[in-house]
Design a protein around this motif. Sequence first.
Motif, PDB file in Angstrom:
ATOM      1  N   UNK A   1       4.160   3.107  -9.724  1.00 41.38           N
ATOM      2  CA  UNK A   1       5.196   4.097 -10.247  1.00 41.38           C
ATOM      3  C   UNK A   1       5.348   3.607 -11.899  1.00 41.38           C
TER       4      UNK A   1
ATOM      5  N   UNK B   1       5.161   3.957  -3.565  1.00 46.50           N
ATOM      6  CA  UNK B   1       6.114   3.918  -2.331  1.00 46.50           C
ATOM      7  C   UNK B   1       7.187   5.024  -2.281  1.00 46.50           C
TER       8      UNK B   1
ATOM      9  N   UNK C   1       7.517   2.939   3.795  1.00 48.52           N
ATOM     10  CA  UNK C   1       8.381   2.906   2.726  1.00 48.52           C
ATOM     11  C   UNK C   1       9.926   3.386   2.862  1.00 48.52           C
TER      12      UNK C   1
ATOM     13  N   UNK D   1      13.893 -10.852   4.411  1.00 51.38           N
ATOM     14  CA  UNK D   1      14.398 -10.421   3.419  1.00 51.38           C
ATOM     15  C   UNK D   1      15.842  -9.953   3.699  1.00 51.38           C
TER      16      UNK D   1
ATOM     17  N   UNK E   1       6.568   5.672 -16.291  1.00 53.37           N
ATOM     18  CA  UNK E   1       7.822   5.733 -15.822  1.00 53.37           C
ATOM     19  C   UNK E   1       8.600   7.118 -16.343  1.00 53.37           C
TER      20      UNK E   1
ATOM     21  N   UNK F   1       8.650   9.074 -12.905  1.00 49.19           N
ATOM     22  CA  UNK F   1       9.781   8.897 -12.050  1.00 49.19           C
ATOM     23  C   UNK F   1      10.980   9.635 -12.727  1.00 49.19           C
TER      24      UNK F   1
ATOM     25  N   UNK G   1      12.397   5.562  -7.483  1.00 48.58           N
ATOM     26  CA  UNK G   1      11.039   5.018  -7.116  1.00 48.58           C
ATOM     27  C   UNK G   1      10.835   3.581  -7.653  1.00 48.58           C
ATOM     28  N   UNK G   2      11.749   3.102  -8.713  1.00 47.73           N
ATOM     29  CA  UNK G   2      11.562   1.770  -9.189  1.00 47.73           C
ATOM     30  C   UNK G   2      12.525   0.668  -8.538  1.00 47.73           C
TER      31      UNK G   2
ATOM     32  N   UNK H   1      11.973  -4.058 -11.289  1.00 49.56           N
ATOM     33  CA  UNK H   1      10.881  -3.419 -12.103  1.00 49.56           C
ATOM     34  C   UNK H   1      11.842  -2.319 -13.222  1.00 49.56           C
TER      35      UNK H   1
ATOM     36  N   UNK I   1      17.717  -9.786  -4.400  1.00 48.80           N
ATOM     37  CA  UNK I   1      17.065  -8.629  -4.666  1.00 48.80           C
ATOM     38  C   UNK I   1      16.014  -8.334  -5.697  1.00 48.80           C
TER      39      UNK I   1
ATOM     40  N   UNK J   1      12.872 -10.160  -4.175  1.00 47.21           N
ATOM     41  CA  UNK J   1      12.660  -9.762  -2.821  1.00 47.21           C
ATOM     42  C   UNK J   1      12.296  -8.228  -2.851  1.00 47.21           C
TER      43      UNK J   1
ATOM     44  N   UNK K   1      11.421  -4.450  -3.419  1.00 48.65           N
ATOM     45  CA  UNK K   1      10.027  -3.732  -3.814  1.00 48.65           C
ATOM     46  C   UNK K   1      10.200  -2.244  -3.910  1.00 48.65           C
ATOM     47  N   UNK K   2       9.285  -1.382  -4.286  1.00 50.34           N
ATOM     48  CA  UNK K   2       9.528  -0.222  -4.181  1.00 50.34           C
ATOM     49  C   UNK K   2       9.529   0.119  -2.502  1.00 50.34           C
ATOM     50  N   UNK K   3       8.838  -0.521  -1.973  1.00 45.44           N
ATOM     51  CA  UNK K   3       8.564   0.108  -0.353  1.00 45.44           C
ATOM     52  C   UNK K   3       9.858  -0.530   0.552  1.00 45.44           C
TER      53      UNK K   3
ATOM     54  N   UNK L   1      13.217  -0.696  -0.866  1.00 42.30           N
ATOM     55  CA  UNK L   1      14.471  -0.541  -1.430  1.00 42.30           C
ATOM     56  C   UNK L   1      15.427   0.605  -0.858  1.00 42.30           C
TER      57      UNK L   1
END
Lengths: 592, 358
Positions: A42, A63, A116, A170, B184, B188, B222-223, B227, B345, B348, B350-352, B354
């Motif tokens: 992204x 994701x 995701x 996590x 982005x 996004x 998406x971020x 990120x 946070x 740890x 990530x986009x997948x 969140x």
Amino acid sequence: MTDYFEVHERDGAARIGELRLDSPLRTPALADDVVRDAGSLWNRERDLLDGDDAALTILPHRAYPAGTREEVIDAFAPDYADSAAAVDGPTAAVITSDAPAAGDAADAGVDAYVLSNAQGVVGHASAFVDAVVDVRETVPADTALYLSGVATPLNVATLAYAGVDLVDAKRARVKGSQGKYLTDEGERFLEDLDELPCSCPVCQVPREEFDRAACEEHNVNALEAELRRVRRRIREGRLRDYVEGQARHEQWLTATFREFDQQYGYTEARAPVARNNELTAATGDTIRRPEIQRFAQRVSERYVNRFRNPLVLVPCSARKPYSESQSHGQFHDAIQFRAHLASMTSPIGVVPQELELTYPAQHYDTVVTGRWSEDEKEFVAEVLRRYLERNEYPRVIAHVPEDGYRDICERVEKAVDVPFEYTVEDHPTTTESIGNLMSTLDGELKYSKRERQHNTVRAIADYMLGDGAGDDLFDELNTRSRYPKLQVRDDDEELLATMVPTYGALAFTLAGARRWVDSDAPTKTVEIDAFVPQGSVLAPGVVDADDGIRVGDEVVVEGPAAFAVGRAEMHGAEMRSSTRGVAVDVRHSEEL
Amino acid sequence: MSQPSPEVYERDRGMDAHNAVMRDIRAERDETYDAHEPTRVWLDEDNTPDGVKTSLTIILNTGGCRWARAGGCTMCGYVAESVEGGSVSHEALMDQIDACLEHERDNADEPAELIKIYTSGSFLDEREVPAESRRAIAETFADRERMVVESLPDFVSAAKLSEFTERGLETDVAIGLETATDRVRHDCVNKYFAFSDFEDACTEAAEAGAGVKAYLLMKPPFLAESEALDDMVSSVERCAAVDNCHTVSMNPCNVQRYTMVDELHFRGGYRPPWLWSVAAVLERTVDADAIVVSDPVGHGSDRGPHNCGECDDRVQTAIKDFDLRQDPSVFEQVSCECERTWELVLAEETAFNQPLAR
């Protein structure tokens, strides 16, 4: 191709798997230390990481968080097949359950899938069940499913029960940082605890020294411990028994396993036809287990009574098989082969005497209080009604006690043609009751041992293979040896099958398997490549497999070079989509 | 400006998909607005290159952003605050300006030194604000010190801006760049122009003696948190390095109704940024050659940038304080146990997975 993940043991949808890294990881497990993330697409282009046999590499990903619409998912889906092919090592693709096949991710040849939208579905039973079912029915069976950022000691057993293979610590850590103390039965504010309810090493300090940093560590320990318990339970084939109890600490978890019970297609396909361990029937939910429902369904739709004698309905016994119990011994002595015996039981329904060894009839252990729930009564009554509609008896003698049994019989009696005769005074084993049972059968003819044995073999064949299979396969039939280890031979004394006492099924010989193939009964066939299997058929050798095959089923193995018979270690769809693991445990094979 | 109009950019699958979804979401709303009333108007103080000034901020109701009608930005719900039918007459626009002046007279002792006009679109787009209205507005505020007008870079021209600068107004164009990272902004945010278009607009503004104020968006969908934070730090630095871009205003994303962000948030796939992240960007870009400010909207709420609920007001105050003083030491005076959670946070999430924490 799944090169780095293999499923070794199954317990319903739950599995013991192995992530084949340099140092293998036994799943379900925490993936924190073995995952390498190549990063999100992204915010920028990503280079493919070099393959690393020590880690699961998550391929560069798009994701889609929970709530992303399908148009967007389709439009941005990366080509995971290309990137997977370029990485020499274990790989994972990030997908969403809302469109698990987007970008042909299902055929990408990865070893694992990361979900995701996990944050959006964990905590919501029906959304979670739909997500897992949709993903599992799309991606190859022998790929690991990884849900990141959601596991807690409380929910991880249910996640594993659903078929999740990888989780991480996590969320447990984040909760700890927020001062939330997690256990396998809940979540509490640390400040509310005057005593730490745990004996992990981190918790062995004076209460006032235990801070949020310690809480993070404890939470991870508690999650690890729960995962060990879950792995043990899966190996024992008893995860469901545990989940039925443990999930009750949280509403959405209870709702989740109940929702799975409503997904009969998904759970039944994954439920083994036999287990060697006890099935605990301790809650009202046990009745909806696929193993229980399947038994009731097969008794109602496949089994036929071949005796011409009256039917005696008796209560079940705690001891299994029933015939070895004291009460059933007394019934037997009173009946003296003058009647066909069927046991009424919650939560199994009706167990005709020929099927008393058949899973789960001799494996379940229920809680006996004499108090029946309406659910139990309704279930057993329904099975008994369908049983009596399918099977004609000259007489039905209900040798049953008051509490529950009598009520059920009276309900069913109204719905069927044959009248019920009641023989119990006070309790089924009182002298008077036994006397009544004995005398009510005065003048009835005895059936022979041969008839009893033949009917048992044919009933088991019906149950295993389908309506009418017993007569189709065994029009000529000779039984040898002693019950329950009956041998089935043809008129030339060739051995066709042996009865397996531990789960009441038939194990075929090659001759028996050929007879099965030649009969009208539907055959469960695994088609293989041109080789002669010795010991086992591995998944890559499977060309095709019938949908109806379940773990533990007798299957015929056919290929250009061989004919064989054995027991299925996977269900049919799993055999077709897997590239690793044992598909069939072969008993006999011959070269063609 | 040589750049083509938004329509021409609508060509790739990702943008088609975003636009289709956004059109569908926007179609769910049915409110309409009075074309003779401004969308919003308020008085405040703002940090400008000439110091802190009293300000009158006007959200002009112009019929809205044409890009938003094609679908538009994934987080933007302002389009909804526009009138039905799309266009607002010169007379109606001037009625709105009169209403704003009345608000100012009722609520302030002195006329504001700074006038900021936003349209939820482009003030310099003549299909939103006709040239006649634009000139009349320039005349109305000719006695003030500064003007800020909002526009997409496409519509920035020296000629239009001269109408303000030639009256002696210090004039800035507020450009919703959102991020300096083209990928982005495109994938996004679903904004069609490129960073180079922003740079061109800065040059164009300079020709008229006007300046540029860049608006950035912290944490588009998406971020992951880290990120989003990194994207903001690099965006602030890149904007500050562009000649004639003297101010960068960073908006932490809030969840507006009838947007893609709202859908993600409702389904559990989006959390607005942490206020700690906002503070971190301001701290880390303190050496950037521009005024860097942030005005978090809806701070402390589930739909706005927030921390743990305990410290939100304190951190917000520090941010506002920083806006006026540009002194990073304001952040040393706030701390909370939730900083550890935020750090986790950052490390740890990530986009997948969140959002990892709410």
